[in-house]
Design a protein around this motif. Structure first.
Motif, short mmCIF file in Angstrom:
data_model
loop_
_atom_site.label_atom_id
_atom_site.label_comp_id
_atom_site.label_asym_id
_atom_site.label_seq_id
_atom_site.Cartn_x
_atom_site.Cartn_y
_atom_site.Cartn_z
N LEU A 1 -8.60 41.64 17.12
CA LEU A 1 -8.36 43.04 16.78
C LEU A 1 -9.26 43.95 17.61
O LEU A 1 -8.81 45.00 18.10
CB LEU A 1 -8.62 43.27 15.29
N ALA A 2 -10.52 43.57 17.76
CA ALA A 2 -11.45 44.38 18.56
C ALA A 2 -11.05 44.40 20.03
O ALA A 2 -11.43 45.32 20.76
CB ALA A 2 -12.87 43.86 18.39
N SER A 3 -10.28 43.38 20.46
CA SER A 3 -9.78 43.34 21.83
C SER A 3 -8.67 44.36 22.06
O SER A 3 -8.26 44.60 23.21
CB SER A 3 -9.24 41.95 22.16
N GLY A 4 -8.14 44.91 20.97
CA GLY A 4 -7.05 45.86 21.09
C GLY A 4 -5.67 45.24 20.91
O GLY A 4 -4.66 45.92 21.12
N LEU A 5 -5.62 43.96 20.52
CA LEU A 5 -4.32 43.33 20.29
C LEU A 5 -3.62 43.98 19.11
O LEU A 5 -4.23 44.24 18.08
CB LEU A 5 -4.48 41.83 19.99
N LYS A 6 -2.34 44.24 19.26
CA LYS A 6 -1.55 44.72 18.14
C LYS A 6 -1.21 43.54 17.24
O LYS A 6 -1.18 42.39 17.69
CB LYS A 6 -0.29 45.42 18.62
N ILE B 1 -14.05 44.71 23.97
CA ILE B 1 -14.89 44.39 22.81
C ILE B 1 -16.28 45.00 22.95
O ILE B 1 -16.86 45.48 21.97
CB ILE B 1 -14.99 42.87 22.62
N ASN B 2 -16.80 45.01 24.16
CA ASN B 2 -18.16 45.49 24.40
C ASN B 2 -18.21 46.96 24.83
O ASN B 2 -19.27 47.45 25.25
CB ASN B 2 -18.84 44.61 25.44
N SER B 3 -17.10 47.65 24.68
CA SER B 3 -17.04 49.06 25.05
C SER B 3 -17.13 49.95 23.81
O SER B 3 -16.88 49.49 22.69
CB SER B 3 -15.72 49.36 25.79
N PRO B 4 -17.47 51.22 23.98
CA PRO B 4 -17.51 52.14 22.83
C PRO B 4 -16.15 52.32 22.16
O PRO B 4 -16.10 52.75 21.00
CB PRO B 4 -17.99 53.46 23.46
N ALA B 5 -15.07 51.99 22.85
CA ALA B 5 -13.74 52.18 22.28
C ALA B 5 -13.42 51.18 21.17
O ALA B 5 -12.54 51.41 20.34
CB ALA B 5 -12.68 52.07 23.38
N ALA B 6 -14.12 50.05 21.17
CA ALA B 6 -13.84 49.00 20.19
C ALA B 6 -14.53 49.30 18.86
O ALA B 6 -15.55 49.99 18.80
CB ALA B 6 -14.33 47.65 20.72
N VAL C 1 -26.02 36.96 12.89
CA VAL C 1 -24.84 37.81 13.03
C VAL C 1 -24.86 38.45 14.40
O VAL C 1 -25.77 39.24 14.72
CB VAL C 1 -24.80 38.89 11.92
N PHE C 2 -23.91 38.10 15.22
CA PHE C 2 -23.77 38.71 16.55
C PHE C 2 -22.95 39.99 16.38
O PHE C 2 -21.93 40.01 15.69
CB PHE C 2 -23.06 37.76 17.51
N CYS C 3 -23.41 41.05 17.03
CA CYS C 3 -22.75 42.35 16.84
C CYS C 3 -22.76 43.14 18.13
O CYS C 3 -23.76 43.14 18.85
CB CYS C 3 -23.47 43.13 15.73
N ASP D 1 -25.49 42.94 20.86
CA ASP D 1 -25.20 41.75 21.68
C ASP D 1 -24.02 42.06 22.59
O ASP D 1 -23.10 42.80 22.22
CB ASP D 1 -24.81 40.58 20.78
N THR D 2 -24.04 41.49 23.77
CA THR D 2 -22.86 41.51 24.63
C THR D 2 -22.01 40.32 24.23
O THR D 2 -22.36 39.17 24.51
CB THR D 2 -23.25 41.42 26.12
N ILE D 3 -20.92 40.58 23.53
CA ILE D 3 -20.10 39.51 22.96
C ILE D 3 -19.36 38.77 24.07
O ILE D 3 -18.71 39.39 24.93
CB ILE D 3 -19.10 40.07 21.93
N ILE D 4 -19.46 37.44 24.05
CA ILE D 4 -18.76 36.59 25.01
C ILE D 4 -18.06 35.47 24.23
O ILE D 4 -18.19 35.36 23.01
CB ILE D 4 -19.73 36.00 26.05
#
Length: 287
Positions: A55-60, A158-163, A180-182, A192-195
């Motif tokens: 969802l955070a990736s922007g997937l519908k 995911i790591n942008s302000p848009a997410a 908790v990674f965030c 965290d830079t999520i990978i």
């Protein structure tokens, strides 16, 4: 008057994470969240972390549903390569239902000839003997799952302000602490830079899957400590009003859920509006 923030908490549950899709469809239809954007905060453990990151990736939701419907067990895991060689034929037979999907022809494996006349107790003793002979990390390995998730996720977004704010729960293997990674600052800790490794860490089921190493630390599935990571969401909300929707993959009575929510050590939990969606809300069949 400002509208409260919205937060979605997705619990772990393996393949039952497919049922999250029915809840997400309903939330979009009812206008609770925007399709392709998600709510303000999304938290998840294990398969809940996977769906949260999608969802955070922007997937519908329709795209996420399509990916779930097209997925087979071969795209998730396979028998671990570090198992004792003598144990592999027996384990392949015993685990055939989770190693080979019907869509790929089912499993042709049969019990090895020398073990066909053994009792169940005899087979377990044989496995114990084999496992003591050679150290191993896990029954299954998740190289296929890494490839699958690499196609699902947009880590740049995911790591942008848009997410939305994304919280992924994992368990530190050596300390037994919850991590908790965030992708935002949380409880005084930098973002965290999520990978991909963070998703794998949250879903590294002990013994079944290998632990995931990130830096100098090793991690197991977050469900060891927090299958439904509600408290980190409350921490992130601070003193702000937030509408939290908790999606569980195990049925709980309203009494049990209310008790678990309102007996949190954080007094702020009582200030939040917390609701539970019990699964299955809508069923999404998986192959």
């Amino acid at each position: 008057m400002a509208q409260p923030k919205k937060a979605l908490v997705l619990s772990g549950g393996g393949g039952r994470g497919a049922y999250h899709i029915g809840v997400l469809e309903a939330l979009v239809e009812r206008g609770w969240m925007q399709d392709g954007q998600g709510p303000d905060i999304i938290a998840g453990t294990s398969i809940g972390a996977i769906n949260a990151a999608a969802l955070a990736s922007g997937l519908k939701v329709a795209d996420l549903k399509r990916r779930w419907m097209a997925m087979h067990t071969e795209e998730v895991h396979r028998l671990s390569s570090d198992l004792p060689p003598a144990a592999r034929p027996l384990l392949r037979f015993m685990l055939r239902s989770v190693l080979t999907s019907e869509a790929h022809g089912g499993s042709p494996d049969t019990l090895p000839a020398e073990e066909r006349n053994m009792s169940a107790d005899g087979l377990l003793k044989r496995l114990a003997t084999l496992f003591h002979s050679v150290p191993f990390r896990s029954l299954l390995e998740t190289t296929p799952w890494r490839r699958t998730l690499s196609d699902w996720m947009d880590f740049e977004r995911i790591n942008s302000p848009a997410a939305p704010a994304l919280l992924l729960a994992a368990t530190e293997l050596q300390t037994g602490a919850l991590r908790v990674f965030c992708n935002r600052e949380l409880s005084g800790q930098p973002a965290d830079t999520i990978i991909l490794d963070h998703l794998m860490a949250s879903s590294s089921i002990p013994i079944v899957y290998p632990w995931t190493e990130i830096g100098l630390e090793k991690y197991w599935d977050g469900a060891v400590l927090a299958n439904t990571p509600l408290e980190p969401v409350i921490d992130m909300a601070g003193d702000d009003d937030v509408d939290i929707l908790v999606v569980t993959t195990k049925m709980q009575s309203k009494h049990t859920f209310d008790r678990n929510v309102h007996h949190r050590p954080h007094a702020r939990a009582l200030q939040k509006r917390v609701r539970q969606a019990r699964l299955p809300y809508r069923t999404v069949p998986t192959a």
